[in-house]
Write an enzyme that holds these catalytic residues in place. Structure first.
Site, PDB file in Angstrom:
ATOM      1  N   GLU A 217      13.122 -16.689 -18.046  1.00  0.00           N
ATOM      2  CA  GLU A 217      12.033 -16.846 -19.019  1.00  0.00           C
ATOM      3  C   GLU A 217      12.218 -16.538 -20.808  1.00  0.00           C
ATOM      4  O   GLU A 217      11.606 -16.542 -21.475  1.00  0.00           O
ATOM      5  CB  GLU A 217      10.832 -15.703 -18.814  1.00  0.00           C
ATOM      6  CG  GLU A 217      10.138 -16.228 -17.338  1.00  0.00           C
ATOM      7  CD  GLU A 217       9.136 -15.400 -17.178  1.00  0.00           C
ATOM      8  OE1 GLU A 217       8.648 -14.464 -17.883  1.00  0.00           O
ATOM      9  OE2 GLU A 217       8.683 -15.347 -15.962  1.00  0.00           O
ATOM     10  N   LYS A 355      -3.135 -18.079 -13.513  1.00  0.00           N
ATOM     11  CA  LYS A 355      -1.986 -18.782 -13.271  1.00  0.00           C
ATOM     12  C   LYS A 355      -2.528 -20.215 -12.472  1.00  0.00           C
ATOM     13  O   LYS A 355      -2.812 -20.066 -11.418  1.00  0.00           O
ATOM     14  CB  LYS A 355      -0.930 -18.363 -12.625  1.00  0.00           C
ATOM     15  CG  LYS A 355      -0.301 -17.356 -13.442  1.00  0.00           C
ATOM     16  CD  LYS A 355       0.814 -16.273 -12.297  1.00  0.00           C
ATOM     17  CE  LYS A 355       2.016 -15.474 -13.257  1.00  0.00           C
ATOM     18  NZ  LYS A 355       2.727 -14.565 -12.348  1.00  0.00           N
TER      19      LYS A 355
END
Length: 444
Positions: A217, A355
């Site tokens: 990430e 999400k």
């Protein structure tokens, strides 16, 4: 009425080189594309991500079955339908074409949440175009939110990695910086980038050049041993960047990853094989550790502090620090309305990590968000560790007015495309938007 004319699905690669699903949806208004992400630390209650399991290709991670399901099952059912009927299309895919259920609701195990979500997102883009609206405004109308004064979110930048995302010894998965003291998203992203660049210098000086390699990430994963070392690095970087007072700290613990089911303890040394067990902690000991960290560092949010079934420990921590610190459920809730209801009843947390691929459609994501907001929770929109160049969640967070987003470090294009899109949205809105700032948990 604008109608869906064609749907083409394909297998592409995500930011980890793993296959994922992309869809092109064709209407009279043009071609609309969406690609879905996938996670590394996944909650056991998430909707099913369909993989081919053919070990001779992509180590079993191919998604050709999901692609085939779109072409053979979803496409014939959607041709001629109005893309503006987001709820109707999502319902048709989930309840009629897929139809699989478990105790937590529709689990998408026939067609795959990755197949359904790609079509759902592409459909949402087509609907926005048909209405002549930018995507974020269209999502706001789907959610019944006002479109005159939009809220720009506080970005939570994941800048130090541990847990399943890194090869160091740190058990906790993400250490984040949140520029709550900025006045615009543009300034917030600048602050985040500057702290990140200074952090790189600090880490390089302390641990050497190879310690500045980045994880999935975009965060750094230096060879540090624990949470306090990571947090001290953050505090130093914030200080030398000149942004002290404007930047707060957050963490994603991802505690399910180091919860030992048989012993009912948390092993903070879980990455060392056959360790001496000295780092094992009960739920209560872990709770006390969080309380100490919250006193020592400027924490505003802690995600997944306990195992995904440990509602009791969640509730105790929320009761003790929840006013000052947002306690966010990710693996605990998996963006699932039924799990959210249970957490509300048990007062387990006060924040939802949203999400889209955990639940599998745009409509159900909106429903989960509204349920959390109705119960006065914060809602943080989130990426996954395996991402694509699709910036859908940037528009989603503005449309849903959640006031907070996490989508990685200010590094790597699959992360930056979301932050860049947020800056474009802010620019196009001008004075018709405000930055959530310190009120990110309950933006008005």
């Amino acid at each position: 009425m604008v109608a869906i004319k064609d749907i083409t699905a394909r297998q592409i690669l995500d930011s980890r080189g793993n296959p994922t699903v992309e869809v092109d949806l064709l209407t009279d208004g043009g071609c609309f594309r969406a690609a879905v992400p996938s996670g590394a630390s996944t909650g056991i209650y998430e909707a099913l991500e369909l993989r081919d399991k053919d070990q001779t290709k992509f180590m079993g991670k191919g998604v050709m079955k999901a692609v085939e399901n779109i072409h053979k099952i979803i496409k014939p059912a959607l041709i001629g339908k109005d893309p503006c009927d987001q709820k109707g299309i999502d319902k048709l895919m989930v309840e009629e074409l897929d139809g699989t259920k478990n105790e937590w609701g529709w689990c998408k195990s026939k067609l795959g949440a990755n197949a359904i979500l790609a079509v759902s997102m592409a459909c949402c883009r087509a609907g926005a175009a048909a209405k002549g609206m930018p995507l974020y405004k269209y999502i706001a109308t789907l959610a019944g939110n006002p479109t005159d004064k939009m809220v720009m979110p506080v970005p939570f930048f994941n800048v130090i990695n541990g847990g399943s995302h890194a090869g160091n010894k740190v058990a906790m998965q993400e250490f984040m910086i949140a520029p709550v003291g900025a006045s615009t998203i543009q300034e917030a992203i600048q602050i985040g980038a500057e702290v990140y660049q200074h952090l790189k210098v600090v880490i390089k000086k302390k641990y050497g050049l190879d310690a500045t390699n980045v994880g999935d990430e975009g965060g750094f994963a230096p060879n540090i041993s624990g949470a306090t070392e990571a947090l001290d690095l953050l505090m130093e970087a914030i200080k030398v960047s000149g942004h002290e007072g404007k930047v707060k700290i957050a963490a994603d613990v991802a505690a399910s990853e180091f919860f030992l089911q048989d012993d009912k303890v948390y092993d903070l040394d879980f990455k060392t094989p056959n360790n001496d067990k000295s780092q094992r902690k009960t739920g209560e000991e872990l709770r006390n550790l969080y309380k100490d960290l919250c006193q020592k560092y400027p924490f505003v949010s802690i995600e997944d502090p306990f195992d995904q079934d440990d509602f009791h420990s969640y509730a105790q921590l929320t009761n003790e620090v929840g006013e000052k610190v947002q306690i966010v459920g990710d693996d605990l809730l998996v963006t699932n309305p039924t799990r959210i209801e249970k957490a509300v009843q048990e007062k387990a947390c006060n924040g939802l990590l949203l999400k889209v691929n955990q639940i599998g459609t745009v409509s159900e994501s909106i429903e989960a968000c509204q349920l959390a907001q109705k119960n006065k929770w914060g809602v943080m929109v989130s990426h996954r560790s395996g991402e694509t160049e699709d910036s859908f969640i940037a528009d989603l967070v503005v449309g849903l007015r959640t006031g907070q987003i996490k989508t990685g470090a200010p590094c790597r294009s699959e992360r930056l495309c979301k932050y860049n899109q947020l800056m474009r949205i802010e620019e196009s809105l001008g004075s018709d938007c405000q930055y959530a700032g310190a009120g990110f948990r309950h933006p008005n």
